[in-house]
Structure formats: C-alpha cells, structure tokens
Scaffold this motif. Structure first.
Motif, short mmCIF file in Angstrom:
data_model
loop_
_atom_site.label_atom_id
_atom_site.label_comp_id
_atom_site.label_asym_id
_atom_site.label_seq_id
_atom_site.Cartn_x
_atom_site.Cartn_y
_atom_site.Cartn_z
N ILE A 83 -4.39 -4.03 -36.05
CA ILE A 83 -5.13 -3.81 -34.81
C ILE A 83 -5.11 -5.10 -34.00
N THR A 84 -5.09 -4.95 -32.68
CA THR A 84 -5.07 -6.11 -31.78
C THR A 84 -6.50 -6.49 -31.38
N ARG A 85 -6.63 -7.69 -30.83
CA ARG A 85 -7.94 -8.12 -30.37
C ARG A 85 -8.48 -7.23 -29.26
N GLY A 86 -7.56 -6.77 -28.40
CA GLY A 86 -8.00 -5.89 -27.33
C GLY A 86 -8.58 -4.59 -27.86
N GLU A 87 -7.97 -4.06 -28.89
CA GLU A 87 -8.46 -2.82 -29.49
C GLU A 87 -9.79 -3.05 -30.20
N ILE A 88 -9.93 -4.20 -30.84
CA ILE A 88 -11.20 -4.53 -31.49
C ILE A 88 -12.31 -4.64 -30.45
N ALA A 89 -12.00 -5.34 -29.35
CA ALA A 89 -12.98 -5.51 -28.28
C ALA A 89 -13.38 -4.18 -27.68
N SER A 90 -12.43 -3.25 -27.60
CA SER A 90 -12.72 -1.93 -27.06
C SER A 90 -13.69 -1.18 -27.96
N ILE A 91 -13.54 -1.32 -29.25
CA ILE A 91 -14.42 -0.64 -30.20
C ILE A 91 -15.81 -1.27 -30.21
N ARG A 92 -15.86 -2.62 -30.20
CA ARG A 92 -17.15 -3.30 -30.29
C ARG A 92 -17.80 -3.53 -28.93
N ALA A 93 -17.03 -3.33 -27.86
CA ALA A 93 -17.55 -3.49 -26.49
C ALA A 93 -18.03 -4.91 -26.21
N VAL A 94 -17.42 -5.89 -26.88
CA VAL A 94 -17.72 -7.30 -26.61
C VAL A 94 -16.45 -8.10 -26.79
#
Length: 242
Positions: free
Chosen positions: A164-175
């Motif tokens: 998973i990419t950082r962008g996808e992680i940020a999308s899930i966590r919304a931060v």
C-alpha cells in the motif's frame, strides 16, 4: 576535477561576442555597454538570461540539489529537481551525475556511507546496503519508546492492506501519514517494497520484525477484521475479511 562543458561553451560564446562588438562596422568600440547587456543598469534580464548569462556556480547547484535530496521522502525526477532550483534539466542532470560520482568516491573523493540511487524514474539518497545492519541497530537502540496511537493505526492499515502507498494509507485514515510512515520505516517494522510503474509512488509492506514483535509466524495469524470493526469493513473497504 571535472570540466563543465556547458560553462566553457557559455564563456566561449561571450568571448566571441565581445571580440566581435568592435568589428561589426557599427562603430561600437569593443567593451562598450549596450542596452540589454548585463552591465547596463537599465537593462531588463529575463528568466532565460538569468539562467544562461548568470548561472549559479556548479558547486552551489550541487549543494542545493544535495540539500533537497537529503529531505526528500520520494524519488525526485530531474524535472522536479530542475523546477525546485529553477535550472534547465540538462544542467540538473550533469549535477546529479557529479553527486553520484562524489558520493561513490570517484575522482579521489571519499566514498560515503550513503548513495544517490535512481529508482522509478527519480533520484533519492539511500544508505549503502553494507551499512544497513549498523543503521538498523542504531535506529532500534535510539528509539526504544512505544509507538504512538497514530503509528499503531497506520501499522495496522499496512499490515492488512499491503502492499500500500502512503496516499492510500492517508485516504483510509483521513490524515497525513508521512511522519508516521517514516517512523515505522525507521523502526524496521515496514519497508519499501516497490515503486508504482506509473506514478512512482512507493508501496510499503511489513517486515519479519513485526511478526517477531507480535509473536506470530505469518500475517495469516492476524485477528480477523470482522472481530475488530463494527461492520467488518469500516476503513478497510476492499479487505477480504476472515
């Protein structure tokens, strides 16, 4: 020392122009200041003139790029580097080549413990493979504190959704998760797996160290998401729950 062909060409052209100024039949003596010359206080210098007529010394360009690459979290393309320092791509390409040679100890310089490596169409500074164990031990001994709640949540997302990419992680966590991901990489709990062939984004996966810390043999032993979340999908829309 390397001779810079671009700089020699500029100096040759300027020297030829000065020599011709007094012989063009217009009556202007050699060395006369003409409108538009750099020495004319009323002259207006455009972006191209600033780049070609008054370039930064090669050493300054090298150090500027070095500073940018030291703090970059993702590989930087030549275009992005050229934009950052407002210099032509060919000039930046030559500067990057000089940095690679400098870090590698070519031409009598000291071989550094890090290297400038081209990855996924961009450039980034990495620790040399032979020093990975030393750096890993240092990071682990210097950071004995517990992970924050944000780090634990990010680690859980990566464990269940990897790669998973950082962008996808940020999308899930919304931060924003940039600093948290750096922390997890520094702790050796996650690592860079590969770069996306289209976007160049780094994909992350967990390491064996995480399994050791959790006391499990494989990720298959992780708890089922359905037991942890109310509907088994919140925040992990595409996950295959067990």
């Amino acid at each position: 020392m390397t001779i810079w062909p671009t700089w020699e060409l500029i100096m040759t052209v300027e020297s030829d122009a000065d020599a011709t100024a007094g012989l063009d039949g217009v009556g202007e003596p050699a060395g006369a200041v003409l409108p538009g010359d750099a020495a004319d206080p009323d002259a207006t210098t455009g972006p191209d003139d600033a780049t070609e007529g008054s370039p930064l010394p090669a050493l300054d360009i090298d150090r500027a790029l070095e500073a940018i690459l030291m703090v970059a979290d993702e590989p930087q393309s030549l275009v992005s580097l050229a934009t950052a320092i407002s210099r032509p791509v060919p000039v930046v390409r030559q500067a990057v080549e000089r940095l690679v040679a400098d870090f590698d100890g070519i031409d009598g310089t000291v071989r550094r413990g890090f290297e400038l490596r081209e990855v996924a169409g961009g450039w980034r500074i990495y620790v040399r493979p032979e020093y990975d164990p030393v750096v890993a031990d240092f990071v682990l001994t210097q950071n004995p504190s517990r992970l924050s709640q944000a780090a634990l949540e990010t680690l859980a997302v990566i464990a269940y959704k990897q790669p998973i990419t950082r962008g996808e992680i940020a999308s899930i966590r919304a931060v924003n998760v940039d600093s948290v991901v750096r922390t997890l990489v520094g702790r050796g709990l996650i690592t860079e797996a590969f770069a996306d062939s289209e976007t160049g984004a780094i994909n992350y996966i967990t390491t064996d160290l995480l399994l050791v810390q959790l006391g499990v043999n494989s990720l298959d032993e992780l708890p089922a998401v359905s037991e942890l979340l109310a509907d088994g999908s919140q925040g992990f829309e595409d996950i295959d729950v067990r």
